[in-house]
Design a protein around this motif. Structure first.
Motif, PDB file in Angstrom:
ATOM      1  N   GLN A   7      26.005 -54.030 -11.050  1.00 60.11           N
ATOM      2  CA  GLN A   7      25.137 -52.867 -10.859  1.00 60.11           C
ATOM      3  C   GLN A   7      24.202 -52.656 -12.040  1.00 60.11           C
ATOM      4  O   GLN A   7      23.784 -51.549 -12.317  1.00 60.11           O
ATOM      5  CB  GLN A   7      25.995 -51.609 -10.656  1.00 60.11           C
ATOM      6  CG  GLN A   7      26.914 -51.712  -9.469  1.00 60.11           C
ATOM      7  CD  GLN A   7      27.867 -50.535  -9.387  1.00 60.11           C
ATOM      8  OE1 GLN A   7      27.995 -49.742 -10.305  1.00 60.11           O
ATOM      9  NE2 GLN A   7      28.552 -50.420  -8.280  1.00 60.11           N
ATOM     10  N   ASN A  10      25.483 -51.680 -18.142  1.00 56.95           N
ATOM     11  CA  ASN A  10      26.316 -50.485 -18.230  1.00 56.95           C
ATOM     12  C   ASN A  10      26.050 -49.754 -19.534  1.00 56.95           C
ATOM     13  O   ASN A  10      25.724 -48.583 -19.543  1.00 56.95           O
ATOM     14  CB  ASN A  10      27.788 -50.883 -18.117  1.00 56.95           C
ATOM     15  CG  ASN A  10      28.722 -49.702 -18.090  1.00 56.95           C
ATOM     16  OD1 ASN A  10      29.025 -49.148 -19.135  1.00 56.95           O
ATOM     17  ND2 ASN A  10      29.161 -49.319 -16.904  1.00 56.95           N
ATOM     18  N   HIS A  11      26.216 -50.439 -20.661  1.00 64.11           N
ATOM     19  CA  HIS A  11      25.955 -49.840 -21.962  1.00 64.11           C
ATOM     20  C   HIS A  11      25.749 -50.942 -22.997  1.00 64.11           C
ATOM     21  O   HIS A  11      26.041 -52.098 -22.727  1.00 64.11           O
ATOM     22  CB  HIS A  11      27.082 -48.898 -22.403  1.00 64.11           C
ATOM     23  CG  HIS A  11      28.387 -49.571 -22.680  1.00 64.11           C
ATOM     24  ND1 HIS A  11      29.292 -49.870 -21.672  1.00 64.11           N
ATOM     25  CD2 HIS A  11      28.949 -50.012 -23.834  1.00 64.11           C
ATOM     26  CE1 HIS A  11      30.353 -50.462 -22.213  1.00 64.11           C
ATOM     27  NE2 HIS A  11      30.170 -50.561 -23.517  1.00 64.11           N
ATOM     28  N   SER A  73      27.478 -53.156 -15.709  1.00 65.74           N
ATOM     29  CA  SER A  73      28.247 -52.367 -14.751  1.00 65.74           C
ATOM     30  C   SER A  73      28.813 -53.268 -13.670  1.00 65.74           C
ATOM     31  O   SER A  73      28.162 -54.224 -13.236  1.00 65.74           O
ATOM     32  CB  SER A  73      27.365 -51.299 -14.096  1.00 65.74           C
ATOM     33  OG  SER A  73      27.041 -50.295 -15.013  1.00 65.74           O
ATOM     34  N   SER A 103      37.640 -53.213 -18.169  1.00 70.39           N
ATOM     35  CA  SER A 103      36.660 -54.009 -18.901  1.00 70.39           C
ATOM     36  C   SER A 103      37.156 -55.425 -19.069  1.00 70.39           C
ATOM     37  O   SER A 103      38.340 -55.653 -19.297  1.00 70.39           O
ATOM     38  CB  SER A 103      36.389 -53.420 -20.293  1.00 70.39           C
ATOM     39  OG  SER A 103      35.627 -52.260 -20.221  1.00 70.39           O
ATOM     40  N   HIS A 117      32.137 -53.878 -17.080  1.00 74.02           N
ATOM     41  CA  HIS A 117      32.826 -52.587 -17.206  1.00 74.02           C
ATOM     42  C   HIS A 117      32.654 -51.783 -15.932  1.00 74.02           C
ATOM     43  O   HIS A 117      31.551 -51.642 -15.424  1.00 74.02           O
ATOM     44  CB  HIS A 117      32.254 -51.796 -18.386  1.00 74.02           C
ATOM     45  CG  HIS A 117      32.912 -50.467 -18.587  1.00 74.02           C
ATOM     46  ND1 HIS A 117      34.172 -50.347 -19.126  1.00 74.02           N
ATOM     47  CD2 HIS A 117      32.496 -49.213 -18.313  1.00 74.02           C
ATOM     48  CE1 HIS A 117      34.492 -49.062 -19.183  1.00 74.02           C
ATOM     49  NE2 HIS A 117      33.494 -48.358 -18.685  1.00 74.02           N
ATOM     50  N   SER A 118      33.779 -51.265 -15.418  1.00 69.41           N
ATOM     51  CA  SER A 118      33.701 -50.332 -14.300  1.00 69.41           C
ATOM     52  C   SER A 118      33.968 -48.950 -14.884  1.00 69.41           C
ATOM     53  O   SER A 118      34.988 -48.712 -15.501  1.00 69.41           O
ATOM     54  CB  SER A 118      34.711 -50.680 -13.207  1.00 69.41           C
ATOM     55  OG  SER A 118      36.025 -50.615 -13.696  1.00 69.41           O
ATOM     56  N   ASP A 120      31.455 -45.298 -16.415  1.00 69.02           N
ATOM     57  CA  ASP A 120      30.154 -44.949 -16.960  1.00 69.02           C
ATOM     58  C   ASP A 120      30.347 -43.935 -18.080  1.00 69.02           C
ATOM     59  O   ASP A 120      31.481 -43.619 -18.445  1.00 69.02           O
ATOM     60  CB  ASP A 120      29.213 -44.418 -15.863  1.00 69.02           C
ATOM     61  CG  ASP A 120      29.788 -43.234 -15.110  1.00 69.02           C
ATOM     62  OD1 ASP A 120      30.739 -42.573 -15.597  1.00 69.02           O
ATOM     63  OD2 ASP A 120      29.288 -42.943 -14.009  1.00 69.02           O
TER      64      ASP A 120
END
Length: 146
Positions: A7, A10-11, A73, A103, A117-118, A120
């Motif tokens: 997705q 993520n970061h 993500s 993660s 990573h799932s 947020d």
């Protein structure tokens, strides 16, 4: 959503040698919003992007790549499939997960540190409300959904 359950980014986590100096730089110079800090780091936001500053106490000069990485993500439903894919291809892992959310920390062919990573920023902040990091200080009120 992208093919394969991804997705987007993520970061980004950046290792820093002086948390106060880096926090000032990223808020005053770059223009990010500091959300929370603790003894070992801080979370900042710029629009929808999430950046973690992670304190690295090494005295080495120059960039500190030890924990710097890009996290992508990943839908929770795709997590096991991606973990299996990394194992099947012999992709080396560089860290065990010790934080909120699932993660996988892995290396690309050139040794760049990456993460699936799932979760947020909102789920991370919620976890911090339940179990704060040592020295945690809220620098800005974050809505419950953040």
């Amino acid at each position: 959503m992208h093919e394969g359950g991804g997705q987007g980014i993520n970061h980004i986590t950046l290792s820093v040698s002086d948390l106060d100096r880096s926090l000032t730089f990223y808020t005053d110079i770059v223009g990010m919003t500091a959300i929370v800090r603790w003894d070992g780091g801080a979370y900042l936001r710029s629009d929808g992007d999430w950046v973690c500053l992670s304190l690295d106490n090494r005295t080495r000069q120059g960039p500190l790549p030890e924990y710097s990485h890009v996290a992508f993500s990943l839908a929770e439903s795709a997590f096991r499939e991606k973990a299996d894919l990394l194992r099947r291809h012999g992709i080396p892992l560089w860290k065990d997960n010790r934080s909120e959310g699932n993660s996988l920390y892995f290396l690309d062919p050139d040794g760049h540190k990456l993460e699936f990573h799932s979760g947020d920023l909102a789920s991370r902040l919620s976890a911090l409300r339940e179990k704060p990091y040592p020295g945690l200080q809220w620098l800005r009120d974050a809505p419950e959904g953040e």
